[in-house]
Design an enzyme around this catalytic site. Structure first.
Site, PDB file in Angstrom:
ATOM      1  CD  GLU A  72       2.791  -5.450   1.288  1.00 49.12           C
ATOM      2  OE1 GLU A  72       2.563  -4.553   0.457  1.00 49.12           O
ATOM      3  OE2 GLU A  72       2.004  -5.734   2.209  1.00 49.12           O
TER       4      GLU A  72
ATOM      5  CG  HIS B  48       3.878  -2.285  -1.878  1.00 48.22           C
ATOM      6  ND1 HIS B  48       2.591  -1.793  -1.904  1.00 48.22           N
ATOM      7  CD2 HIS B  48       4.681  -1.219  -1.662  1.00 48.22           C
ATOM      8  CE1 HIS B  48       2.618  -0.493  -1.694  1.00 48.22           C
ATOM      9  NE2 HIS B  48       3.867  -0.116  -1.546  1.00 48.22           N
TER      10      HIS B  48
ATOM     11  NE  ARG C 152       3.631  -0.814   2.647  1.00 46.08           N
ATOM     12  CZ  ARG C 152       2.559  -0.839   1.866  1.00 46.08           C
ATOM     13  NH1 ARG C 152       2.060  -1.994   1.438  1.00 46.08           N
ATOM     14  NH2 ARG C 152       1.970   0.288   1.491  1.00 46.08           N
TER      15      ARG C 152
ATOM     16  CG  ASP D 185      29.573  -7.661 -29.848  1.00 46.27           C
ATOM     17  OD1 ASP D 185      30.316  -7.940 -28.879  1.00 46.27           O
ATOM     18  OD2 ASP D 185      29.644  -6.587 -30.474  1.00 46.27           O
TER      19      ASP D 185
ATOM     20  NE  ARG E 293      -2.813  -1.206   3.256  1.00 42.90           N
ATOM     21  CZ  ARG E 293      -2.823  -2.124   2.286  1.00 42.90           C
ATOM     22  NH1 ARG E 293      -1.929  -2.064   1.328  1.00 42.90           N
ATOM     23  NH2 ARG E 293      -3.724  -3.082   2.281  1.00 42.90           N
TER      24      ARG E 293
ATOM     25  CD  GLU F  81      -1.933   2.188  -6.215  1.00 49.05           C
ATOM     26  OE1 GLU F  81      -1.989   3.277  -5.603  1.00 49.05           O
ATOM     27  OE2 GLU F  81      -2.028   1.098  -5.634  1.00 49.05           O
TER      28      GLU F  81
ATOM     29  CD  GLU G 260      -0.941  -2.449  -7.000  1.00 44.10           C
ATOM     30  OE1 GLU G 260      -1.330  -3.452  -6.375  1.00 44.10           O
ATOM     31  OE2 GLU G 260      -0.592  -1.390  -6.460  1.00 44.10           O
TER      32      GLU G 260
ATOM     33  CD  GLU H 255       2.027   1.410  -6.562  1.00 45.14           C
ATOM     34  OE1 GLU H 255       1.296   1.166  -5.593  1.00 45.14           O
ATOM     35  OE2 GLU H 255       2.852   2.352  -6.575  1.00 45.14           O
TER      36      GLU H 255
ATOM     37  CD  GLU I   2       0.733  -5.501  -3.644  1.00 43.59           C
ATOM     38  OE1 GLU I   2       0.750  -4.256  -3.418  1.00 43.59           O
ATOM     39  OE2 GLU I   2       0.239  -6.315  -2.857  1.00 43.59           O
TER      40      GLU I   2
END
Length: 470
Positions: free
Chosen positions: A358, A269, A360, A51, A339, A212, A220, A132, A130
Site C-alpha cells: 500500500e 492510499h 500511502r 481538434d 499507517r 473520513e 471515502e 478520499e 482509496e
C-alpha cells in the site's frame, strides 16, 4: 464486448446519442457527443475527428487534427443525462500514421500493462485506490491582479457550531474526529449510499463507504481492486459519478488534497499487487508474510518516490497535505500495519491472495492513468534490479526523536521539487517505451508554466496578515 454487441446495447437502452470520452493530459475527462446513427461497427476502427490543439498539453495548432477511437469494452449508458446516451471511452491516435498518441494517458497505461507481460515477471497488475474526497455545500473563490480569496462551507463544518441556521441542530464533527460516528453527526450517509448504488449500476464493485476523519463532509468510498487499465477507467467514472450525484443533490464534491486548514487532507492510499496467472507474486515467507519480490517492489517505490510524486501528487495543493510532522505519510519507509509509513503492508488477512503493498503518499488529484502506470514501473524496476528496501520501521514515525527522523528520507516538499526529481530520475519510466521523453518533458513544462510559476508569482492572502504592517 464487440462493436456489434455495443450497437445492440445502444438499441436496447434506447440511446439517442453517443458520448465519446477521453482523458486530457493533466487528468480531466473531455467529451463530445454524436447522434447514435453516426456510430457504426466501422467507427471502432475509423474513429471520430477532433481538434487536438484545444486540449491542454497536446497538439500545436498547425498539427491539430486527431482521432478518438472508441473502445467497445468500455460501453456504458450514462446515469445522469436526460437524453438516453451511450458512453464510450476512447483512445487517441494520429490520423495520418494511425499510431497511438504518446501523450494520451490511456495509451501510456496500455503500454505499462504490455511491458509488465513482456518482462515475464507477471501478467496482471492489480490496483486498489482509496480515493478520499470532501462534500461541501458552498464554494466561492476568486484570484485577480488586486485580490484573492476562497471560502468553503458545509452544514457539517465545526465552524458553523455557532451559526444561526434557523435552527442550528448541532452534531458537527470536531476537527479530526469525523472517523466515523453514526448519524446525525454523519450527515451524508444517504448521499454516499446513492453514490455507491450509482457506481454499482455501472458494474463498479464497491467494498465500503464511510465518513473520513475531517470535519465538513470528508468521505471515502473504496472500489474493489481491478487490473491497471480497468481501474484507471473506473477512477474516471468514480470522480464523474460522485461529482454528479452531489451536484444533483445541491452539494459539491472536490478531490483537492487540502481544501481545509488545520484538518486532515485528502489522500488516495493505493494498493498494488502483481499476479502471474492465478499466482499472487507478493505472497511469501519474508517480513509480514510477503515475498522477496514484494520487498524489491517496495525498494523500487522508495527509490523513485520523489520522482513518482510528480504524477501521484501533481498539484501545488498536494504539498499542503504532504508536510512533515502532520497526518500525511511523507517519510520514505515501510512497515506492516504502521499507517505513518509511506509504504504499508496491510495485515487484514493472512490469505496469500490478499498480500499487496500500500503506497500511502498519493492523492486523488492525480491522473490515474499516469500515476498507476508510474507506480507499476517503479515496482518493476525494483524487482528487476533487486532493490533492497532496507529494514522496516515499526515505530510511530511522527514521534521519533529528531536524530532518528533525520536519517529517514522524505517525499518532496513542493510540486517544483517533485518535477526536479522527475527530471533527474525518469529512466525507469522509459523502459518499454511506456512513458516517452516527449510525454515527460511536456508534463514538466506544463506543470511548471501553468501551476508552479503562477502560484509563485501571486501574493498569498496570508502574506497580508503576516507582512502588511512591515
Amino acid at each position: 464486448m464487440t462493436p456489434k454487441e455495443v450497437l445492440n446495447m445502444a438499441k436496447e437502452g434506447g440511446a439517442k446519442l453517443v458520448d465519446l470520452r477521453f482523458m486530457d493530459f493533466p487528468g480531466l475527462w473531455q467529451h463530445f457527443s454524436v447522434p447514435i446513427g453516426e456510430l457504426e461497427e466501422s467507427s471502432f476502427e475509423d474513429g471520430f475527428g477532433f481538434d487536438g490543439s484545444s486540449i491542454r498539453g497536446w497538439q500545436p495548432i498547425h498539427a491539430s487534427d486527431m482521432l478518438v477511437i472508441p473502445d467497445a469494452a468500455t460501453a456504458q449508458m450514462d446515469p445522469f443525462y436526460a437524453t438516453p446516451t451511450l458512453v464510450l471511452i476512447c483512445d487517441i491516435v494520429d490520423p495520418l500514421t494511425r499510431e497511438p498518441y504518446s501523450r494520451d494517458p490511456r495509451n501510456i497505461t496500455r503500454k505499462a500493462e504490455a511491458y509488465l507481460k513482456s518482462t515475464g515477471i507477471g501478467d496482471t497488475a492489480y490496483i486498489g485506490p482509496e480515493a478520499e474526497f470532501f462534500i461541501f455545500d458552498d464554494i466561492r473563490f476568486d484570484s485577480s491582479r488586486f485580490g484573492a480569496f476562497y471560502e468553503v462551507d458545509s452544514i457539517e463544518g465545526i465552524w458553523n457550531s455557532g451559526s444561526d441556521e434557523g435552527p442550528n441542530l448541532g452534531y458537527k464533527p470536531r476537527h479530526k474526529e469525523g472517523y466515523f460516528p453514526v448519524p446525525p453527526m454523519d450527515k451524508f450517509q444517504d448521499l454516499r449510499s446513492e453514490m455507491v448504488l450509482t457506481l454499482e449500476s455501472l458494474g463498479i464493485d464497491v467494498e465500503a463507504q464511510h465518513h473520513e476523519a475531517a470535519t465538513a463532509g470528508q468521505a471515502e468510498i473504496d472500489m474493489r481492486f481491478k487490473p491497471l487499465l480497468q481501474m484507471a477507467d473506473q477512477l474516471m467514472w468514480f470522480k464523474y459519478v460522485l461529482k454528479n450525484v452531489a451536484y444533483r443533490n445541491n452539494h459539491t464534491v472536490t478531490f483537492m488534497p487540502k481544501p481545509l486548514f488545520e484538518d486532515n487532507g485528502t489522500g488516495m492510499h493505493t494498493h498494488i499487487s502483481i499476479w502471474n496467472g492465478d499466482q499472487p507474486l507478493f505472497a511469501g515467507d519474508k517480513y509480514a508474510g510477503v515475498s522477496q519480490e514484494a520487498l524489491f517492489a517496495i525498494g523500487g517505490i522508495l527509490k523513485h518516490c520523489r520522482a513518482l510524486c510528480a504524477f501521484t501528487n501533481p498539484t501545488t495543493n498536494s504539498y499542503k497535505r504532504l508536510v512533515p510532522g502532520f497526518e500525511a505519510p511523507v517519510n520514505l519507509a515501510y512497515s506492516s500495519r504502521n499507517r505513518s509509513a509511506a509504504l504499508r503492508i496491510p495485515m487484514y488477512s493472512t490469505s496469500p491472495k490478499a498480500k499487496r503493498i500500500e503506497f500511502r503518499t498519493p492523492d486523488p488529484s492525480c491522473n490515474g492513468y499516469l500515476a498507476f502506470s508510474a507506480m507499476l514501473m517503479a515496482v518493476l524496476d525494483g524487482i528487476q534490479n533487486k532493490i533492497d528496501p532496507g529494514d522496516p520501521l515499526d515505530k510511530d514515525i511522527y514521534n521519533l526523536p529528531p536524530e532518528e527522523l533525520a536519517e529517514i528520507p522524505s517525499a518532496p516538499g513542493s510540486l517544483e521539487e517533485s518535477l526536479e526529481a522527475l527530471k533527474a530520475d525518469h529512466q525507469f519510466l522509459l523502459k518499454g517505451d511506456v512513458f516517452t521523453q516527449d510525454a515527460i518533458d511536456m508534463w514538466i513544462d506544463y506543470k511548471t508554466e501553468n501551476e508552479v510559476n503562477p502560484i509563485k508569482l501571486r501574493p498569498h492572502p496570508h502574506e497580508f496578515y503576516l507582512y502588511y504592517d512591515i
